[in-house]
Design a protein around this motif. Structure first.
Motif, PDB file in Angstrom:
ATOM      1  N   ASP A 119      56.349  39.941  11.255  1.00 42.05           N
ATOM      2  CA  ASP A 119      56.835  41.298  10.984  1.00 42.05           C
ATOM      3  C   ASP A 119      56.219  41.870   9.711  1.00 42.05           C
ATOM      4  O   ASP A 119      56.571  42.962   9.280  1.00 42.05           O
ATOM      5  CB  ASP A 119      58.365  41.325  10.886  1.00 42.05           C
ATOM      6  CG  ASP A 119      58.905  40.435   9.762  1.00 42.05           C
ATOM      7  OD1 ASP A 119      58.094  39.805   9.053  1.00 42.05           O
ATOM      8  OD2 ASP A 119      60.141  40.371   9.602  1.00 42.05           O
ATOM      9  N   ASP A 156      55.670  48.822  11.849  1.00 40.55           N
ATOM     10  CA  ASP A 156      56.685  47.793  11.633  1.00 40.55           C
ATOM     11  C   ASP A 156      57.043  47.109  12.954  1.00 40.55           C
ATOM     12  O   ASP A 156      56.792  47.634  14.037  1.00 40.55           O
ATOM     13  CB  ASP A 156      57.936  48.388  10.971  1.00 40.55           C
ATOM     14  CG  ASP A 156      58.450  49.644  11.659  1.00 40.55           C
ATOM     15  OD1 ASP A 156      57.779  50.678  11.547  1.00 40.55           O
ATOM     16  OD2 ASP A 156      59.512  49.595  12.298  1.00 40.55           O
ATOM     17  N   SER A 157      57.627  45.938  12.832  1.00 36.18           N
ATOM     18  CA  SER A 157      57.876  45.085  13.991  1.00 36.18           C
ATOM     19  C   SER A 157      58.652  45.797  15.099  1.00 36.18           C
ATOM     20  O   SER A 157      59.593  46.543  14.846  1.00 36.18           O
ATOM     21  CB  SER A 157      58.643  43.838  13.557  1.00 36.18           C
ATOM     22  OG  SER A 157      58.765  42.943  14.653  1.00 36.18           O
ATOM     23  N   ASN A 237      61.878  40.980  17.210  1.00 40.12           N
ATOM     24  CA  ASN A 237      60.694  40.752  16.377  1.00 40.12           C
ATOM     25  C   ASN A 237      59.490  40.364  17.230  1.00 40.12           C
ATOM     26  O   ASN A 237      59.010  39.234  17.207  1.00 40.12           O
ATOM     27  CB  ASN A 237      60.943  39.692  15.299  1.00 40.12           C
ATOM     28  CG  ASN A 237      59.762  39.555  14.342  1.00 40.12           C
ATOM     29  OD1 ASN A 237      58.859  40.401  14.309  1.00 40.12           O
ATOM     30  ND2 ASN A 237      59.750  38.491  13.555  1.00 40.12           N
TER      31      ASN A 237
END
Length: 355
Positions: A119, A156-157, A237
């Motif tokens: 992540d 972002d993840s 994730n």
């Protein structure tokens, strides 16, 4: 004896004036993006990249002045057509979303075919940026499409936002999940059906029942208000994902003065780093805001996450083999990405390169 006329410069000097060596050159540039500035990658193009270029160009002596036209939110070039619009001269510079331009930028999508990584946004962005420098065919993809790459990074993840609680992979069976581009591979063999879409369509797709949820990232979900219609947020994730970068029309870039070219490249590199830091901070804060707004956030247990990763077919190996068959170094790109993760200290739950 007649005096010869003095040159203009000599006359000006004699009168106490100094003529500028070069008149100021005005460049008119149009910047585009398929997404609106509510999303950070466009916001930073608008609020950091453009003013910072102006600032440094002025500090370099003021020989060049840039007059910008901003056309964001698909007003001039639609999402997924940014690279062609810039290459064709409809625009001069903009954010190219490689995730939506996979046929033109297949190698840049490597992270999407190797999910469940890290992540850490900066790590993924740095790995791909380094690969574009060290794997000639990958870096040359930009020039072959008539562009000069200035800088980009990862998002972002990705997690999953649904209209129903999700505690295991089994809960996906029979559900329709919006998954953009290659991320559709992340739900293969899970029993769910992938539905095409993008940030501009997620809200209405879920609200109208076209899908029961979406695989996306926190900063995008906030801007698109996905949490309002899909309030169950499960932190799977899938990893931070490289999704594109700022690029400029190559012909236009090549005609810039060398010192101005240098400024564009330097600001592009700084954009990459600033974006990673800002996106990381924003993601954590926005998840908290979504929870405060009523979203129900849970985290998929590690064992279930590994089970999900192992459930998927060998999508990365298939992808790499397909690129190899087309004359591209798919194996080198895939191994380069996985090696980059490991060198950064990441322990992926699945080694997609098969080593």
């Amino acid at each position: 004896m007649k005096r010869r006329p003095l040159a203009l410069a000599a006359l000006l000097a004699a009168a106490g004036f100094t003529a500028p060596a070069h008149a100021q050159q005005t460049l008119r540039l149009t910047a585009v993006a398929g997404h609106p500035p509510v999303f950070l990658w466009v916001k930073l193009l608008d609020e950091f990249f453009i003013p910072e270029v102006d600032k440094r160009v002025a500090a370099a002596g003021g020989k060049v002045k840039i007059e910008w036209t901003r056309a964001f939110g698909g007003t001039l070039v639609k999402l997924g057509n940014e690279s062609k619009g810039i290459a064709d001269g409809i625009a001069d510079i903009g954010f190219v979303s490689t995730i939506f331009e996979a046929p033109r930028f297949p190698m840049q999508n490597v992270s999407y075919f190797a999910p469940f990584g890290t992540d850490d946004i900066a790590t993924v962005g740095n790995i791909v940026n380094d690969m574009q420098k060290n794997i000639p065919a990958m870096g040359q993809t930009w020039t072959k499409n008539g562009l000069v790459y200035l800088g980009g990074t990862a998002l972002d993840s990705y997690h999953i936002f649904t209209t129903f609680p999700l505690k295991s992979v089994d809960d996906l069976k029979g559900k329709k999940i919006t998954a953009p581009g290659p991320s559709a591979n992340w739900i293969r063999d899970t029993g769910a059906v992938a539905v095409a879409g993008n940030l501009n369509t997620y809200y209405e797709d879920i609200k109208s029942g076209v899908s029961n949820g979406v695989v996306t990232f926190a900063t995008g979900a906030w801007g698109a208000k996905v949490y309002e219609v899909a309030p169950y947020i499960t932190k799977v994730n899938f990893g931070a994902q490289y999704a594109g970068g700022i690029a400029m029309n190559k012909g236009r870039f090549d005609k810039l003065p060398k010192d101005v070219q240098k400024i564009f490249l330097e600001v592009g590199a700084e954009y990459s780093q600033r974006f990673a830091a800002a996106q990381s901070a924003a993601a954590a804060g926005l998840l908290k805001k979504m929870e405060e707004a009523g979203a129900k956030i849970s985290e998929l247990p590690p064992a279930e996450r590994k089970r999900w990763a192992d459930t998927l077919p060998p999508v990365a190996k298939t992808w790499a083999a397909d690129l190899q068959a087309k004359g591209m170094p798919g194996d080198q790109v895939l191994h380069g990405f996985m090696d980059g993760l490991k060198k950064a200290g990441v322990q992926p739950v699945r080694d997609w390169s098969g080593k």
